[in-house]
Design an enzyme around this catalytic site. Structure first.
Site, mmCIF file in Angstrom:
data_model
loop_
_atom_site.group_PDB
_atom_site.id
_atom_site.type_symbol
_atom_site.label_atom_id
_atom_site.label_comp_id
_atom_site.label_asym_id
_atom_site.label_seq_id
_atom_site.Cartn_x
_atom_site.Cartn_y
_atom_site.Cartn_z
ATOM 1 N N GLN A 179 0.816 -1.213 0.000
ATOM 2 C CA GLN A 179 0.000 0.000 0.000
ATOM 3 C C GLN A 179 0.850 1.264 0.000
ATOM 4 O O GLN A 179 0.684 2.146 -0.843
ATOM 5 C CB GLN A 179 -0.913 0.006 1.233
ATOM 6 C CG GLN A 179 -1.803 1.230 1.336
ATOM 7 C CD GLN A 179 -2.444 1.390 2.702
ATOM 8 O OE1 GLN A 179 -1.964 0.832 3.687
ATOM 9 N NE2 GLN A 179 -3.509 2.157 2.779
ATOM 10 N N TYR A 196 3.190 -8.364 15.340
ATOM 11 C CA TYR A 196 3.590 -7.199 14.550
ATOM 12 C C TYR A 196 4.168 -6.115 15.453
ATOM 13 O O TYR A 196 5.251 -5.580 15.198
ATOM 14 C CB TYR A 196 2.376 -6.675 13.781
ATOM 15 C CG TYR A 196 2.629 -5.460 12.922
ATOM 16 C CD1 TYR A 196 3.546 -5.505 11.871
ATOM 17 C CD2 TYR A 196 1.943 -4.270 13.140
ATOM 18 C CE1 TYR A 196 3.762 -4.392 11.074
ATOM 19 C CE2 TYR A 196 2.148 -3.157 12.349
ATOM 20 C CZ TYR A 196 3.057 -3.218 11.315
ATOM 21 O OH TYR A 196 3.278 -2.121 10.516
#
Length: 319
Positions: free
Chosen positions: A13, A143
């Site tokens: 992205q 993450y």
């Protein structure tokens, strides 16, 4: 010295739009895009592209030497929601790719590194409102754990080896060009697609979940600005807080209704709700503003207009 830039993870992205912007600024031949697979036609046709596995040091080194690269933007990562499904893979990708690039810089093969951190470094014990630059960090996702560890390694490589590494903690990033990529904040992209396709959206976060967000153009500007700043201006070598706007699913749905009055939203929180609940609601990014002149331009109202205008063309939606 002319810039020769390598972007690893250019098909994601942020990577796609960062590549296009850097090519616009520096010339298409000066910016080498790379990923483990090919990207969009726009990305592939706008300049050089190399297939690279971010966990393979030798394949990165080969491209660095081929193009005499002096700056690397490491955008490859497995994001929060996807990382919870594949925790060991997420850790391996997120950490090994960083070590590869830091070690290239340590050996003198490259001069400057950009590595993105995230609001995921914060956790349930972090102050939720105006989260400070320096605060409690007890991330609850793979993450977030990998990003927190990465911040410490970036600072270590700067202090120990003089590696010029720069980083910002991205909030949720919103863009009309890219599809949602497996992040907890991606409802804020999905909602616009569904509004135009179906006139309704079922949110995987609850009505009042406020999270820090940023429109992609601001994120790209911040990324380029911190890399262009003089080394002495970069006083934080772990990662800078970065903020744009904060809003809830309800607030963005109300903004959409100003243009699409019949739009309906419902709520079915899933496993991502717990992740979102562990993150800040708003961010104090005064250090970035003071040190290297960061300033955002897009608020919720402007972002909604941009998203609807561009996606309505994609879906042939008239309003």
């Amino acid at each position: 010295m002319n810039k020769s830039i390598l972007i690893i993870g250019a098909c994601g992205q942020i990577g796609t739009e960062l590549t296009l912007k850097l090519r616009e600024i520096n010339g298409e031949k000066a910016v080498i895009a790379s990923d483990i697979h090919e990207g969009s036609n726009e990305l592939m046709q706008s300049g050089p592209f190399e297939l690279i596995n971010a966990m393979d040091y030798d394949s990165i080194l080969k491209v660095v030497e081929k193009y005499a690269i002096n700056e690397v933007y490491l955008m490859a990562a497995m994001l929060s929601a996807t990382g919870e499904k594949f925790p060991e893979k997420a850790w391996e990708l997120n950490m090994n790719s960083l070590f590869n690039v830091l070690n290239l810089a340590k050996s003198g093969k490259i001069k400057k590194v950009f590595w993105p951190s995230s609001i995921a470094v914060f956790g349930p014990t972090t102050p939720k409102e105006n989260t400070p630059q320096e605060t409690v960090m007890e991330p609850s996702t793979v993450y977030g754990i990998s990003k927190q560890a990465g911040e410490r390694w970036c600072e270590y490589y700067f202090n120990k080896f003089g590696v010029d590494v720069r980083s910002i903690r991205y909030p949720g990033i919103i863009s009309w060009k890219a599809n949602p990529g497996g992040g907890t904040t991606d409802y804020a992209i999905e909602i616009f697609h569904k509004a135009l396709q179906e006139g309704k959206y079922n949110s995987f976060l609850n009505k009042e979940t406020k999270l820090p967000m940023m429109y992609i153009d601001d994120a790209i500007d911040a990324t380029i600005n911190i890399m262009d700043a003089k080394p002495e201006a970069i006083k934080i070598r772990s990662s800078y807080n970065l903020a744009g706007m904060s809003f809830t699913p309800h607030e963005v749905s109300e903004e959409i209704k100003k243009t699409i009055p019949n739009f309906e939203i419902s709520y079915s929180p899933d496993f991502r709700q717990k992740i979102a609940d562990s993150w800040p609601k708003s961010i104090d990014d005064s250090k970035a503003r003071e040190d290297w002149g960061w300033n955002h331009k897009v608020d919720l109202e402007k972002m909604t207009t941009i998203m609807l205008e561009n996606l309505s063309l994609k879906y042939d939606f008239n309003y």
